[in-house]
Design a protein around this motif. Sequence first.
Motif, PDB file in Angstrom:
ATOM      1  N   LYS A  82      -2.654  -5.280  -0.645  1.00  9.41           N
ATOM      2  CA  LYS A  82      -2.834  -3.930  -1.174  1.00  9.41           C
ATOM      3  C   LYS A  82      -3.536  -2.995  -0.195  1.00  9.41           C
ATOM      4  O   LYS A  82      -3.289  -1.794  -0.203  1.00  9.41           O
ATOM      5  CB  LYS A  82      -3.639  -3.977  -2.490  1.00  9.41           C
ATOM      6  CG  LYS A  82      -3.042  -4.850  -3.586  1.00  9.41           C
ATOM      7  CD  LYS A  82      -1.569  -4.558  -3.846  1.00  9.41           C
ATOM      8  CE  LYS A  82      -1.312  -3.154  -4.342  1.00  9.41           C
ATOM      9  NZ  LYS A  82       0.140  -2.912  -4.625  1.00  9.41           N
ATOM     10  N   ARG A  83      -4.424  -3.562   0.650  1.00 10.14           N
ATOM     11  CA  ARG A  83      -5.163  -2.743   1.629  1.00 10.14           C
ATOM     12  C   ARG A  83      -5.142  -3.460   2.981  1.00 10.14           C
ATOM     13  O   ARG A  83      -6.159  -3.979   3.449  1.00 10.14           O
ATOM     14  CB  ARG A  83      -6.603  -2.495   1.160  1.00 10.14           C
ATOM     15  CG  ARG A  83      -6.733  -1.704  -0.141  1.00 10.14           C
ATOM     16  CD  ARG A  83      -6.227  -0.277   0.017  1.00 10.14           C
ATOM     17  NE  ARG A  83      -6.415   0.513  -1.195  1.00 10.14           N
ATOM     18  CZ  ARG A  83      -5.536   0.610  -2.182  1.00 10.14           C
ATOM     19  NH1 ARG A  83      -4.370  -0.061  -2.092  1.00 10.14           N
ATOM     20  NH2 ARG A  83      -5.766   1.359  -3.236  1.00 10.14           N
ATOM     21  N   ALA A  96     -13.256  -5.571  -6.366  1.00  7.88           N
ATOM     22  CA  ALA A  96     -11.888  -5.972  -6.678  1.00  7.88           C
ATOM     23  C   ALA A  96     -11.673  -7.451  -6.349  1.00  7.88           C
ATOM     24  O   ALA A  96     -11.034  -8.182  -7.117  1.00  7.88           O
ATOM     25  CB  ALA A  96     -10.908  -5.108  -5.899  1.00  7.88           C
ATOM     26  N   ASN A 107      -1.996   1.271  -6.098  1.00  7.87           N
ATOM     27  CA  ASN A 107      -3.088   0.927  -7.009  1.00  7.87           C
ATOM     28  C   ASN A 107      -2.652   0.010  -8.141  1.00  7.87           C
ATOM     29  O   ASN A 107      -3.378  -0.156  -9.128  1.00  7.87           O
ATOM     30  CB  ASN A 107      -3.710   2.199  -7.591  1.00  7.87           C
ATOM     31  CG  ASN A 107      -4.354   3.049  -6.525  1.00  7.87           C
ATOM     32  OD1 ASN A 107      -4.837   2.544  -5.511  1.00  7.87           O
ATOM     33  ND2 ASN A 107      -4.361   4.356  -6.727  1.00  7.87           N
ATOM     34  N   THR A 138      -6.395   3.978   1.017  1.00  4.78           N
ATOM     35  CA  THR A 138      -5.461   3.160   1.796  1.00  4.78           C
ATOM     36  C   THR A 138      -5.551   3.465   3.283  1.00  4.78           C
ATOM     37  O   THR A 138      -5.000   2.729   4.101  1.00  4.78           O
ATOM     38  CB  THR A 138      -4.010   3.407   1.336  1.00  4.78           C
ATOM     39  OG1 THR A 138      -3.692   4.792   1.515  1.00  4.78           O
ATOM     40  CG2 THR A 138      -3.829   3.030  -0.122  1.00  4.78           C
ATOM     41  N   LEU A 182      -5.661  -8.803  -2.003  1.00  2.10           N
ATOM     42  CA  LEU A 182      -6.248  -7.551  -1.542  1.00  2.10           C
ATOM     43  C   LEU A 182      -5.737  -7.152  -0.170  1.00  2.10           C
ATOM     44  O   LEU A 182      -5.575  -5.964   0.129  1.00  2.10           O
ATOM     45  CB  LEU A 182      -7.773  -7.666  -1.515  1.00  2.10           C
ATOM     46  CG  LEU A 182      -8.489  -7.433  -2.838  1.00  2.10           C
ATOM     47  CD1 LEU A 182      -9.987  -7.496  -2.634  1.00  2.10           C
ATOM     48  CD2 LEU A 182      -8.106  -6.097  -3.458  1.00  2.10           C
ATOM     49  N   LEU A 242      -8.836  -0.614  -7.411  1.00  5.94           N
ATOM     50  CA  LEU A 242      -8.012  -0.186  -6.279  1.00  5.94           C
ATOM     51  C   LEU A 242      -8.001   1.328  -6.141  1.00  5.94           C
ATOM     52  O   LEU A 242      -7.938   1.865  -5.031  1.00  5.94           O
ATOM     53  CB  LEU A 242      -6.587  -0.709  -6.434  1.00  5.94           C
ATOM     54  CG  LEU A 242      -6.371  -2.210  -6.225  1.00  5.94           C
ATOM     55  CD1 LEU A 242      -4.939  -2.598  -6.573  1.00  5.94           C
ATOM     56  CD2 LEU A 242      -6.692  -2.615  -4.785  1.00  5.94           C
ATOM     57  N   ASP A 299       0.810  -1.224   0.000  1.00  6.26           N
ATOM     58  CA  ASP A 299       0.000   0.000   0.000  1.00  6.26           C
ATOM     59  C   ASP A 299       0.839   1.267   0.000  1.00  6.26           C
ATOM     60  O   ASP A 299       0.304   2.355   0.240  1.00  6.26           O
ATOM     61  CB  ASP A 299      -0.953   0.007   1.193  1.00  6.26           C
ATOM     62  CG  ASP A 299      -0.226  -0.020   2.535  1.00  6.26           C
ATOM     63  OD1 ASP A 299       0.968  -0.405   2.568  1.00  6.26           O
ATOM     64  OD2 ASP A 299      -0.853   0.337   3.556  1.00  6.26           O
TER      65      ASP A 299
END
Length: 228
Positions: free
Chosen positions: A141-142, A119, A54, A97, A138, A92, A48
């Motif tokens: 990413k988050r 997503a 993204n 975030t 995911l 994304l 992130d």
Amino acid sequence: MKQPLTLAEILAVLSDPQSVTDLKRYFGHAGESAFTGGQFERLGGGGDRPETCNLVTAEDLIAVELLSVRVPPRTALDLLQGALGEAVSAELGEIPTTVALGHPGALPLVEKGQGAYRAWRLLRKADGIGWVVAGKLLARKRPHLVPVYDEVVACAFRTRKDFWRWLHGRLGERDGILAERLADLRRQAELPDTISLLRILDVVMWMRHRDEHTGYRCPGGRLPTSGR
């Protein structure tokens, strides 16, 4: 069928001294080699970080492999330089975030048909990616919004569908005591703030149940007899 754990039962697990021991062991603070998953969030500065938050990167794909799952080569290429990657990046871009599960504004992002769910669904439908791998990507990413979630963790919590919504509810109970307890547990285990509270919870539950998990019809994780 057993009901999902209550907040009191989750807190009892976190209060058990074994939880600190398990965290130190998992992340390599117990005089032995860390589990590879201990680098999941931190590899390459995190999934992130602003410059790549993204985008699905090669580091993200390696990070997922640290959790003992794998994205097939063709799908990996599509994520890195194809239409699938562009579609995931667009989703994304609609997910902040800075929003954490349990906080105001998080629920609309994880509801069916909304940001994180869209997503996740996009990834889940890709060739060779099921619900577990999609969730782990995911979570990379988050990390403050999406928990790592697999069969062992689901069984430990005795949950199945709509886990994000369920956990959001537990995090909001009793003025956010669960998040406070997780932050305290992170300090006790001498772990950096770069490890998200969701990851602390995931690791505690996974470590506690992984050896006793029997797969289909497993009765779920055993609760400590004291420490509530």
